[in-house]
Design a protein around this motif. Structure first.
Motif, short mmCIF file in Angstrom:
data_model
loop_
_atom_site.label_atom_id
_atom_site.label_comp_id
_atom_site.label_asym_id
_atom_site.label_seq_id
_atom_site.Cartn_x
_atom_site.Cartn_y
_atom_site.Cartn_z
N ALA A 201 15.77 54.56 13.33
CA ALA A 201 14.80 55.55 13.80
C ALA A 201 13.38 55.13 13.44
CB ALA A 201 15.13 56.92 13.20
N LEU A 202 13.23 54.61 12.22
CA LEU A 202 11.91 54.22 11.73
C LEU A 202 11.33 53.09 12.59
CD1 LEU A 202 10.49 55.43 9.34
CD2 LEU A 202 11.21 53.47 7.98
N GLU A 203 12.20 52.12 12.91
CA GLU A 203 11.77 50.98 13.71
C GLU A 203 11.30 51.45 15.09
OE1 GLU A 203 14.82 47.97 13.78
OE2 GLU A 203 13.83 47.01 15.48
N GLN A 204 12.09 52.34 15.70
CA GLN A 204 11.74 52.82 17.04
C GLN A 204 10.48 53.67 17.02
OE1 GLN A 204 13.21 51.38 19.45
NE2 GLN A 204 14.59 50.47 17.94
N LEU A 205 10.34 54.44 15.93
CA LEU A 205 9.16 55.28 15.77
C LEU A 205 7.90 54.41 15.75
CD1 LEU A 205 9.03 58.35 15.44
CD2 LEU A 205 8.73 58.01 12.99
N ALA A 206 8.00 53.31 15.01
CA ALA A 206 6.87 52.39 14.92
C ALA A 206 6.58 51.78 16.28
CB ALA A 206 7.16 51.31 13.89
N ASN A 207 7.66 51.45 17.04
CA ASN A 207 7.50 50.87 18.37
C ASN A 207 6.80 51.84 19.31
OD1 ASN A 207 8.60 48.43 17.97
ND2 ASN A 207 10.63 48.92 18.80
N HIS A 208 7.21 53.11 19.21
CA HIS A 208 6.76 54.09 20.18
C HIS A 208 5.33 54.54 19.93
CE1 HIS A 208 7.55 57.02 23.35
NE2 HIS A 208 6.85 57.89 22.61
N TYR A 209 5.06 54.92 18.69
CA TYR A 209 3.74 55.48 18.39
C TYR A 209 2.78 54.45 17.79
CZ TYR A 209 5.71 60.14 19.06
OH TYR A 209 6.30 61.24 19.59
N GLY A 210 3.32 53.29 17.41
CA GLY A 210 2.47 52.31 16.76
C GLY A 210 2.27 52.61 15.28
N HIS A 211 2.84 53.72 14.83
CA HIS A 211 2.80 54.04 13.39
C HIS A 211 3.98 54.96 13.08
CE1 HIS A 211 1.52 58.30 13.68
NE2 HIS A 211 1.06 57.89 14.87
N VAL A 212 4.25 55.17 11.78
CA VAL A 212 5.44 55.96 11.44
C VAL A 212 5.07 57.28 10.76
CG1 VAL A 212 7.00 54.01 11.29
CG2 VAL A 212 5.75 54.74 9.26
N GLY A 213 3.90 57.79 11.08
CA GLY A 213 3.47 59.08 10.51
C GLY A 213 4.50 60.16 10.84
N GLY A 214 4.79 61.02 9.86
CA GLY A 214 5.70 62.14 10.11
C GLY A 214 7.17 61.80 9.88
N ALA A 215 7.47 60.54 9.55
CA ALA A 215 8.87 60.14 9.42
C ALA A 215 9.60 60.92 8.34
CB ALA A 215 8.96 58.64 9.13
N THR A 216 8.89 61.16 7.22
CA THR A 216 9.59 61.82 6.11
C THR A 216 9.23 63.30 5.99
OG1 THR A 216 7.83 61.18 4.62
CG2 THR A 216 9.74 59.73 4.72
N VAL A 217 8.23 63.73 6.79
CA VAL A 217 7.71 65.09 6.62
C VAL A 217 8.82 66.13 6.77
CG1 VAL A 217 6.03 66.77 7.42
CG2 VAL A 217 5.50 64.34 7.47
N PHE A 218 9.64 65.94 7.77
CA PHE A 218 10.69 66.91 8.06
C PHE A 218 11.71 67.00 6.92
CE2 PHE A 218 14.88 67.66 10.13
CZ PHE A 218 14.69 69.01 10.37
N PHE A 219 12.14 65.84 6.43
CA PHE A 219 13.13 65.82 5.34
C PHE A 219 12.50 66.38 4.06
CE2 PHE A 219 14.37 62.06 7.95
CZ PHE A 219 15.43 62.69 8.57
#
Lengths: 278, 158
Positions: A201-219
């Protein structure tokens, strides 16, 4: 003939084996047999899964009925389709036709079902604040498809159920006991799967948005909400890792890969839920 | 604490298992002590299975005597038997149960005969039946009943 009473000294009718010795032999033997069967089934499932094409999986998904009482949600589907566009061209995920369903329930969860179906609970959408968090969750479920985890789970679960039913019959204490013991091994296995899906998920998030902001916010939010009732011990047997461990693992991955972290985009939740629930 | 509550059925299972083993073997030892003691006490009262004619003419009076007992298996014995059902072989955990039941039934019968002032019990018969037929199914615990019956005979005193 005169009768002379005699005391019986030896009792041949009762075996001399100590019951505890017998118990350990039998229980040990049983655990060994079940363990071997379980491992073999697991390996066979992994083998079978690696040879199952998405086509067969789609067929399986349409022929097995997984009724989750979900409804299609166009707003969610649009977001999801957008997320799919940044998947690599050669990704096996492109062979699926993904559909996403929203289930009216307060449970905070989402899961993947064979054949490219993803179910998201309303409770999860309620707690998500930004587009990026939602994307992380959806990519996480995609990660399960990419690693074929849902098929593995199905195979192992099926094998376990059939095996214990064959050995002990449907309704017996022994079957429950064995199932519980094996599930704790299974828990380790699924926790690894969850971590792998987080990585994807992290890898795709970086691909899609160009950054991984918000990745851990929900958890993070979930961990805070449940901070008083989430001891690490409880997560020994759970299917998901402890939220804090999970967040630490994700943060480690971010650091290792040098993903940039930037501001997140606010999610218009009202529109998302309106289509189904208003 | 939480993990214990979450797996309450597992915990209950282990408690029952330990209780079954502890209390079960304690009760069995006690029973065997009592059986051996009473068997010695009643040793001078002969019991035969034959319907011998040798006492015809010597008998003063005869009467039917019976003794019966119901013994239950404990949780531990039941689990051992379930495990045995998988692998096959002698169900050793039930052997002592049947043995105790039969010996206790004979002892009770002898006590009855003693009350009636008998000198010998002839034509002894033993029967065993299961109470709670589905002993290993549906979480039921089964018991065994043993019945001993015979003819208590008082001999003419010479």
């Amino acid at each position: 003939m005169k009768f002379t009473p005699k005391e019986i000294e030896e009792n041949v009718n009762v075996s001399k084996t100590h019951p505890l010795v017998e118990f350990f032999w039998l229980a040990g033997g049983l655990l060994l047999v079940v363990g071997i069967v379980f491992l073999t089934l697991g390996l066979l499932t992994d083998l079978a899964v690696s040879r199952t094409s998405p086509k067969i999986e789609n067929w399986l998904g349409t022929h097995l009925s997984f009724d989750m009482k979900g409804e299609a949600n166009p707003a969610l589907q649009r977001r999801f389709d957008d997320l799919l566009t940044t998947l690599p061209e050669d990704s096996p995920l492109r062979e699926y036709e993904f559909t996403i369903d929203l289930v009216d329930s307060d449970i905070v969860n989402a899961f993947a079902i064979p054949g490219g179906k993803i179910a998201v609970y309303r409770g999860l959408v309620d707690r998500v604040e930004s587009e990026n968090e939602l994307a992380m969750v959806l990519y996480h479920e995609l990660g399960h498809f990419a690693h074929r985890d849902h098929l593995r789970g199905l195979g192992r679960g099926l094998g376990l159920a059939v095996g214990s039913a064959l050995l002990f019959g449907n309704d017996s204490g022994a079957a429950d006991l064995v199932a519980k013991t094996l599930l704790s091994f299974q828990a380790n296995y699924t926790q690894d799967q969850e971590s792998a899906a987080d990585g994807f998920a992290l890898e795709q998030l970086a691909n899609h948005y160009g950054h991984v902001g918000g990745a851990t916010v929900f958890f993070d939010r979930l961990a805070k909400e449940n901070s008083n009732k989430t001891s690490h011990l409880k997560y020994l047997l759970a299917s998901h890792p402890h939220p804090r461990d999970r967040i630490d693992a994700i943060n480690n991955l971010i650091k290792e890969n040098g993903y940039p972290v930037e501001a997140t985009t606010q999610l218009a939740k009202g529109i998302l839920l309106k289509e189904n629930f208003q | 604490m939480e993990i214990l509550l979450q797996h309450a059925d597992l915990v209950l299972f282990f408690i029952l298992l330990c209780l079954g083993y502890g209390v079960g073997s304690w009760a069995e030892r006690r029973h065997y002590t009592s059986i051996t003691k009473r068997e010695k006490e009643f040793a001078h009262l002969p019991v035969v299975t034959g319907r011998e004619s040798y006492i015809i003419g010597e008998a003063e009076k005869s009467t039917l005597v019976t003794g019966s007992v119901v013994v239950s298996i404990d949780y531990f014995k039941r689990l051992l038997a379930i495990l045995r059902n998988i692998f096959g072989g002698n169900v050793k955990s039930y052997e002592s149960l049947i043995d105790r039941a039969r010996r206790e039934a004979i002892l009770r019968m002898k006590e009855k005969a003693k009350e009636k002032g008998a000198d010998i019990i002839i034509n002894l018969r033993l029967e065993t039946s299961a109470i709670g037929q589905s002993a290993n199914k549906k979480r039921q615990v089964g018991s065994v009943e043993a019945v001993a019956y015979g003819t208590a005979v008082s001999l003419i005193k010479q």
